[in-house]
Design an enzyme around this catalytic site. Structure first.
Site, PDB file in Angstrom:
ATOM      1  N   CYS A 128       0.836  -1.203   0.000  1.00  0.00           N
ATOM      2  CA  CYS A 128       0.000   0.000   0.000  1.00  0.00           C
ATOM      3  C   CYS A 128       0.872   1.255   0.000  1.00  0.00           C
ATOM      4  CB  CYS A 128      -0.916  -0.037   1.229  1.00  0.00           C
ATOM      5  SG  CYS A 128      -1.950   1.431   1.418  1.00  0.00           S
ATOM      6  N   CYS A 131      -0.430   4.099   2.117  1.00  0.00           N
ATOM      7  CA  CYS A 131      -0.203   3.924   3.554  1.00  0.00           C
ATOM      8  C   CYS A 131       1.249   4.218   3.921  1.00  0.00           C
ATOM      9  CB  CYS A 131      -0.503   2.487   3.974  1.00  0.00           C
ATOM     10  SG  CYS A 131      -2.072   1.850   3.386  1.00  0.00           S
ATOM     11  N   ASP A 132       2.180   3.712   3.128  1.00  0.00           N
ATOM     12  CA  ASP A 132       3.579   3.673   3.571  1.00  0.00           C
ATOM     13  C   ASP A 132       4.540   4.542   2.770  1.00  0.00           C
ATOM     14  OD1 ASP A 132       2.816   1.846   5.522  1.00  0.00           O
ATOM     15  OD2 ASP A 132       3.096   0.141   4.190  1.00  0.00           O
TER      16      ASP A 132
HETATM   17  C1  LIG Z   1       0.970  -4.042   5.562  1.00  0.00           C
HETATM   18  C2  LIG Z   1      -0.241  -3.125   5.492  1.00  0.00           C
HETATM   19  C3  LIG Z   1      -0.158  -1.824   5.945  1.00  0.00           C
HETATM   20  C4  LIG Z   1      -1.268  -0.999   5.912  1.00  0.00           C
HETATM   21  N1  LIG Z   1      -1.146   0.276   6.382  1.00  0.00           N
HETATM   22  C5  LIG Z   1      -2.223   1.079   6.371  1.00  0.00           C
HETATM   23  C6  LIG Z   1      -2.131   2.411   6.887  1.00  0.00           C
HETATM   24  O1  LIG Z   1      -1.064   2.870   7.328  1.00  0.00           O
HETATM   25  N2  LIG Z   1      -3.260   3.172   6.856  1.00  0.00           N
HETATM   26  C7  LIG Z   1      -4.448   2.711   6.352  1.00  0.00           C
HETATM   27  O2  LIG Z   1      -5.422   3.445   6.371  1.00  0.00           O
HETATM   28  N3  LIG Z   1      -4.555   1.464   5.853  1.00  0.00           N
HETATM   29  C8  LIG Z   1      -3.473   0.650   5.840  1.00  0.00           C
HETATM   30  N4  LIG Z   1      -3.574  -0.605   5.309  1.00  0.00           N
HETATM   31  C9  LIG Z   1      -4.856  -1.024   4.735  1.00  0.00           C
HETATM   32  C10 LIG Z   1      -5.823  -1.435   5.856  1.00  0.00           C
HETATM   33  O3  LIG Z   1      -5.154  -2.338   6.705  1.00  0.00           O
HETATM   34  C11 LIG Z   1      -7.071  -2.064   5.271  1.00  0.00           C
HETATM   35  O4  LIG Z   1      -7.695  -1.161   4.406  1.00  0.00           O
HETATM   36  C12 LIG Z   1      -8.045  -2.440   6.374  1.00  0.00           C
HETATM   37  O5  LIG Z   1      -7.421  -3.311   7.295  1.00  0.00           O
HETATM   38  C13 LIG Z   1      -9.298  -3.095   5.827  1.00  0.00           C
HETATM   39  O6  LIG Z   1     -10.080  -3.487   6.914  1.00  0.00           O
HETATM   40  P1  LIG Z   1     -11.192  -4.629   6.782  1.00  0.00           P
HETATM   41  O7  LIG Z   1     -11.763  -4.757   8.147  1.00  0.00           O
HETATM   42  O8  LIG Z   1     -12.089  -4.338   5.658  1.00  0.00           O
HETATM   43  O9  LIG Z   1     -10.421  -5.955   6.366  1.00  0.00           O
HETATM   44  P2  LIG Z   1      -9.161  -6.710   6.992  1.00  0.00           P
HETATM   45  O10 LIG Z   1      -8.292  -5.819   7.772  1.00  0.00           O
HETATM   46  O11 LIG Z   1      -8.584  -7.451   5.830  1.00  0.00           O
HETATM   47  O12 LIG Z   1      -9.822  -7.745   8.011  1.00  0.00           O
HETATM   48  C14 LIG Z   1     -10.536  -8.861   7.560  1.00  0.00           C
HETATM   49  C15 LIG Z   1     -10.926  -9.728   8.736  1.00  0.00           C
HETATM   50  O13 LIG Z   1     -11.788 -10.762   8.277  1.00  0.00           O
HETATM   51  C16 LIG Z   1     -11.392 -11.990   8.841  1.00  0.00           C
HETATM   52  N5  LIG Z   1     -11.812 -13.059   7.943  1.00  0.00           N
HETATM   53  C17 LIG Z   1     -11.470 -13.290   6.659  1.00  0.00           C
HETATM   54  N6  LIG Z   1     -12.072 -14.377   6.177  1.00  0.00           N
HETATM   55  C18 LIG Z   1     -12.835 -14.866   7.191  1.00  0.00           C
HETATM   56  C19 LIG Z   1     -13.695 -15.996   7.328  1.00  0.00           C
HETATM   57  N7  LIG Z   1     -13.918 -16.867   6.330  1.00  0.00           N
HETATM   58  N8  LIG Z   1     -14.290 -16.185   8.531  1.00  0.00           N
HETATM   59  C20 LIG Z   1     -14.105 -15.327   9.552  1.00  0.00           C
HETATM   60  N9  LIG Z   1     -13.315 -14.234   9.459  1.00  0.00           N
HETATM   61  C21 LIG Z   1     -12.681 -14.020   8.299  1.00  0.00           C
HETATM   62  C22 LIG Z   1      -9.887 -11.883   8.997  1.00  0.00           C
HETATM   63  O14 LIG Z   1      -9.433 -12.771  10.005  1.00  0.00           O
HETATM   64  C23 LIG Z   1      -9.754 -10.416   9.426  1.00  0.00           C
HETATM   65  O15 LIG Z   1      -9.915 -10.315  10.812  1.00  0.00           O
HETATM   66  C24 LIG Z   1      -2.487  -1.466   5.357  1.00  0.00           C
HETATM   67  C25 LIG Z   1      -2.585  -2.776   4.876  1.00  0.00           C
HETATM   68  C26 LIG Z   1      -1.478  -3.615   4.942  1.00  0.00           C
HETATM   69  C27 LIG Z   1      -1.574  -5.033   4.426  1.00  0.00           C
END
Ligand SMILES: Cc1cc2nc3c(=O)[nH]c(=O)nc-3n(C[C@H](O)[C@H](O)[C@H](O)COP(=O)(O)OP(=O)(O)OC[C@H]3O[C@@H](n4cnc5c(N)ncnc54)[C@H](O)[C@@H]3O)c2cc1C
Length: 304
Positions: A128, A131-132
């Site tokens: 990302c 983000c970084d």
């Molecule tokens: C390395 C990295 C750095 C980042 N840095 C930033 C930053 O600095 N600032 C920023 O704004 N964004 C950042 N992001 C992006 C941000 O992390 C994501 O946009 C955000 O986490 C999305 O949130 P979400 O809850 O939609 O999904 P996710 O964070 O992907 O969470 C998904 C959840 O669903 C669960 N899950 C998946 N499948 C199943 C299933 N079948 N059954 C039950 N549970 C399940 C997983 O265990 C997880 O807990 C970064 C991403 C990464 C990878």
């Protein structure tokens, strides 16, 4: 009320639905805390002028939800039966019933599968640039990929980095003409086509210091010093258990039917599982809030 996921979207949905007295049950999944749990410093989430560690941010959200009565269980949704009401979910082999469901199962960045790649995520390996990117002022970075998002990430990174090397395994880039031309016109971007990355170093120093590259045509292999390693080879939305029931697009992302609605009444989406555009912690949290409010109104309209 069941929420699938414990990332920013799931946790925010849990805060809102718990405060609305809906007794949410959140399924933690294979990645407790979601994508932010595998990163280090987050500098762009509003409310933290000094920044905050990603794992602390998601843990705080979870505690906030638990304070209002949300319950979290370890486990993953393996299968779903959303054709009838109540909705049914197979969580690690046990079927659970729910009146309403928020799918916040996120997406996972595609990795190359290099020996050291995963160990350096959050320590120089990133998926990302938004983000970084700001951590790489006057540094050298590599972007891997050949599509539009690779061009976009590379262009964005030139705002900070002194040099951005775009590495692509094929000779030709599949990015659209306009995106490719924009990247080619950027003097800070260097193109390395027909080249693959064999590994990224240095785990011992807990940060990216170099990469090993190989030209697939000549077989020549060499090491280059870099400070950042950005993967732009796509994301995989975690929607496998819903295939054939929830409307998904050609890449597997949930298709929104307006607001947080899916094609199935009572089933809502939140965060990166539907959002292929912004993919940020704050947008995922915002969508968690939207899904929670819609779920609450749905239950009320159903007379619960
Ligand atoms: C390395 C990295 C750095 C980042 N840095 C930033 C930053 O600095 N600032 C920023 O704004 N964004 C950042 N992001 C992006 C941000 O992390 C994501 O946009 C955000 O986490 C999305 O949130 P979400 O809850 O939609 O999904 P996710 O964070 O992907 O969470 C998904 C959840 O669903 C669960 N899950 C998946 N499948 C199943 C299933 N079948 N059954 C039950 N549970 C399940 C997983 O265990 C997880 O807990 C970064 C991403 C990464 C990878």
């Amino acid at each position: 009320m069941i929420i699938i996921g414990s990332g920013c979207a799931g946790n925010t949905a849990a805060i809102y639905t718990a405060r609305a007295n809906l007794n949410p049950l959140a399924i933690i999944g294979h990645e407790p805390g979601g994508q932010l749990a595998i990163t280090t410093e987050v500098e762009n989430f509003p409310g933290f002028p000094e920044g905050i560690q990603g794992p602390d941010l998601v843990e705080n959200m979870k505690k906030q939800a638990e304070r209002f009565g949300a319950e979290y269980i370890y486990g993953s949704v393996l299968e779903a039966d959303l054709r009838n009401k109540p909705l049914r979910l197979n969580i690690d082999g046990e079927w659970h019933e729910t009146r309403t469901l928020i799918i916040a199962s996120g997406a996972s960045a595609r990795l190359l599968g290099l020996p050291n790649e995963q160990k350096l995520i959050g320590h120089g390996v990133s998926s990302c640039a938004t983000c970084d990117g700001a951590f790489y002022k006057d540094r050298k970075v590599i972007v891997v990929g050949g599509g539009d998002s690779a061009m976009e990430e590379a262009n964005f990174l030139t705002r900070f980095a002194s040099q951005v090397t775009l590495v692509h395994r094929r000779e030709h880039f599949r990015a659209s003409k306009i995106m490719l031309e924009r990247a080619r016109a950027n003097p800070k971007i260097r193109f390395l086509s027909s080249t693959v990355v064999d590994d990224v170093f240095d785990v011992a120093q807990n940060s990216v210091t170099s990469v090993k590259l190989r030209n697939v045509e000549s077989g020549e292999s060499w090491t280059e010093e870099v400070d950042g390693f950005f993967l732009a080879i796509g994301h995989i939305p975690n929607t496998k258990p819903f295939q054939g029931q929830i409307d998904l697009d050609h890449d597997g992302y949930i298709v929104s039917h307006g607001g947080a609605r899916t094609n199935i009444s009572g089933v809502f989406h939140a965060g990166d599982v539907q959002d292929r555009t912004y993919r940020q912690a704050i947008t995922a949290a915002g969508m968690g809030c939207m899904a929670a409010i819609e779920a609450e109104r749905y239950l009320e309209a159903e007379g619960h």
